[in-house]
Design an enzyme around this catalytic site. Structure first.
Site, PDB file in Angstrom:
ATOM      1  CE  LYS A 198     -13.243   8.784 -18.186  1.00 51.98           C
ATOM      2  NZ  LYS A 198     -13.774   7.732 -17.340  1.00 51.98           N
ATOM      3  NE  ARG A 202      -3.049  -0.080   3.163  1.00 49.82           N
ATOM      4  CZ  ARG A 202      -2.554   0.335   4.347  1.00 49.82           C
ATOM      5  NH1 ARG A 202      -2.245   1.596   4.525  1.00 49.82           N
ATOM      6  NH2 ARG A 202      -2.408  -0.526   5.335  1.00 49.82           N
ATOM      7  CE1 TYR A 240     -18.134  10.848 -14.773  1.00 47.35           C
ATOM      8  CE2 TYR A 240     -16.851  10.855 -12.748  1.00 47.35           C
ATOM      9  CZ  TYR A 240     -17.687  10.203 -13.639  1.00 47.35           C
ATOM     10  OH  TYR A 240     -18.083   8.920 -13.391  1.00 47.35           O
ATOM     11  CG  ASP A 253     -10.615  16.474 -14.340  1.00 46.50           C
ATOM     12  OD1 ASP A 253      -9.927  15.979 -15.247  1.00 46.50           O
ATOM     13  OD2 ASP A 253     -11.545  15.876 -13.770  1.00 46.50           O
TER      14      ASP A 253
HETATM   15  N1  PLP Z   1     -12.684  13.575 -14.343  1.00 43.29           N
HETATM   16  C1  PLP Z   1     -13.260  13.495 -15.547  1.00 43.29           C
HETATM   17  C2  PLP Z   1     -13.218  14.692 -16.457  1.00 43.29           C
HETATM   18  C3  PLP Z   1     -13.912  12.323 -15.932  1.00 43.29           C
HETATM   19  O1  PLP Z   1     -14.495  12.270 -17.140  1.00 43.29           O
HETATM   20  C4  PLP Z   1     -13.962  11.224 -15.039  1.00 43.29           C
HETATM   21  C5  PLP Z   1     -14.650   9.980 -15.402  1.00 43.29           C
HETATM   22  O2  PLP Z   1     -15.388   9.921 -16.377  1.00 43.29           O
HETATM   23  C6  PLP Z   1     -13.355  11.365 -13.793  1.00 43.29           C
HETATM   24  C7  PLP Z   1     -12.713  12.547 -13.465  1.00 43.29           C
HETATM   25  C8  PLP Z   1     -13.399  10.246 -12.771  1.00 43.29           C
HETATM   26  O3  PLP Z   1     -12.447   9.289 -13.100  1.00 43.29           O
HETATM   27  P1  PLP Z   1     -12.621   7.709 -12.812  1.00 43.29           P
HETATM   28  O4  PLP Z   1     -13.807   7.261 -13.596  1.00 43.29           O
HETATM   29  O5  PLP Z   1     -11.317   7.143 -13.281  1.00 43.29           O
HETATM   30  O6  PLP Z   1     -12.837   7.572 -11.342  1.00 43.29           O
END
Ligand code: PLP
Length: 355
Positions: A192, A45, A96, A167
């Site tokens: 992604k 961990r 998101y 982000d």
């Molecule tokens: N940030 C964005 C812009 C996203 O599109 C997503 C998921 O679709 C996330 C964060 C969250 O990531 P995760 O699905 O890997 O937890």
């Protein structure tokens, strides 16, 4: 070499083990729950060589130090944990939906004071920075594809004493490097574009400040929100071709956005002019959008994005998507297939709507 390496070269070469005879060229998958005592890892961990290989590449690409997490949302939670209960966080109105849910839940429990802003309205964001502990940006936003002026907002956030988080999932470090624009922390759903093949769930943060890095590392240990070793290995392998995938998917997206704009079945096309995400609003409302997403063969109706394959979905099919996202909006993640094949598939489905 004296000359700094271009990002494409970094993507291919960073994070390798030392080039010694018989060493594997790329970091191998190292499943280990414990290590021989006395070193820097100690326990599964706390560290893993496969995590570190991917963290090295991503850190170099974003010009900071990376830490990976079990998912993008695990990384979001670790960042939000950095601020004290009741402090203010500025959050995009559209982002998101999982990120919005984390903020809203903590707001309801009295743990966060949330100010929601339109990230494209720089004045509004700057005005909201007062007394904020964190200014959170997503640019472009999911799924509305709004673009923020990161540099101006980062400067205003710092003046107000806030940390600025961006982000960067949709843009990737090959298009935009928020730390160089003044941000303090970059977040990725590595699920992604970075991993890029729709086969791994992984999150990452990148920062330059050692205190922030250490605090996030502690959150990861404490929460136990550590990345899977296989997922880290898949991402380390996937990121090697990020530039090639992005080059093709961006070219496809620009061309498709152009063709979609000229098509009668679309009311609106959102494409920021970079990246591989498009959002369209189709004539005929939610029912037409639902029908459309079920009428193609190459475009797969699926959530998530950033893989080599083209996928799309009507975002309001999710109950927690904000009501300001139009009912007929379809988010499109453009892949690396042949653009004319993608268009023929779309055109036939769009024709079916009006016919
Ligand atoms: N940030 C964005 C812009 C996203 O599109 C997503 C998921 O679709 C996330 C964060 C969250 O990531 P995760 O699905 O890997 O937890």
């Amino acid at each position: 070499m004296d000359h700094p390496l271009a990002p494409e070269t970094v993507a291919v070469t960073a994070g390798r083990p030392p080039l010694e005879p018989d060493a594997p060229l790329n970091a191998p998958l190292t499943p280990a729950s414990t290590y021989v005592a006395g070193g820097s890892m100690e326990y599964g961990r706390y560290g893993n060589p496969t995590w570190e290989a991917f963290e090295e590449v991503l850190g170099r690409l974003e010009a900071g130090r990376a830490l990976t997490f079990a998912s993008g949302l695990a990384a979001v939670s670790a960042i939000v944990d950095l601020i004290a209960p009741g402090e203010k966080i500025v959050v995009p109105r559209h982002a998101y939906l999982g990120v919005l849910t984390i903020m809203a839940e903590r707001e309801q429990r009295g743990l966060l004071n949330v100010a929601r802003v339109d990230v494209e309205d720089t004045e509004q964001v700057v005005a909201a920075c007062d007394d904020a502990a964190i200014v959170w940006l997503e640019s472009p936003t999911n799924p509305m594809l709004e673009v923020a002026d990161i540099e101006t907002i980062a400067a205003a956030g710092h003046e107000a004493g806030a940390r600025v988080v961006v982000d960067n999932t949709f843009a990737t470090p090959l298009v935009q490097r928020p730390l160089e624009l003044g941000a303090d922390i970059v977040l990725h759903s590595a699920t992604k574009y970075l991993a890029g093949h729709s086969d791994a769930v992984l999150g990452a943060v990148v920062s330059r400040d050692d205190d922030v890095h250490t605090a996030l590392d502690e959150r990861r240990r404490t929460l136990g929100s550590v990345p899977g070793v296989l997922e880290s290995w898949l991402a380390a392998r996937g990121v090697r071709t990020l530039h090639l995938r992005l080059e093709r998917s961006q070219a496809n997206a620009a061309e498709l956005a152009h063709r979609l704009e000229a098509h009668d079945a679309t009311e609106k096309v959102r494409y920021p002019g970079f990246g591989s995400m498009i959002a369209i609003e189709v004539r005929g409302g939610a029912a037409a959008a639902d029908l459309l997403t079920r009428s193609t063969s190459l475009w797969v109706h699926a959530t998530s994005l950033g893989g080599v394959e083209s996928t799309w979905e009507r975002r309001r099919r999710w109950a927690s998507e904000p009501e300001t996202v139009p009912e007929n909006l379809i988010r499109m993640s453009v892949g690396v297939e042949n653009v004319d094949d993608l268009w023929r598939d779309l055109e036939a489905a769009l024709g079916g709507l009006s016919g």
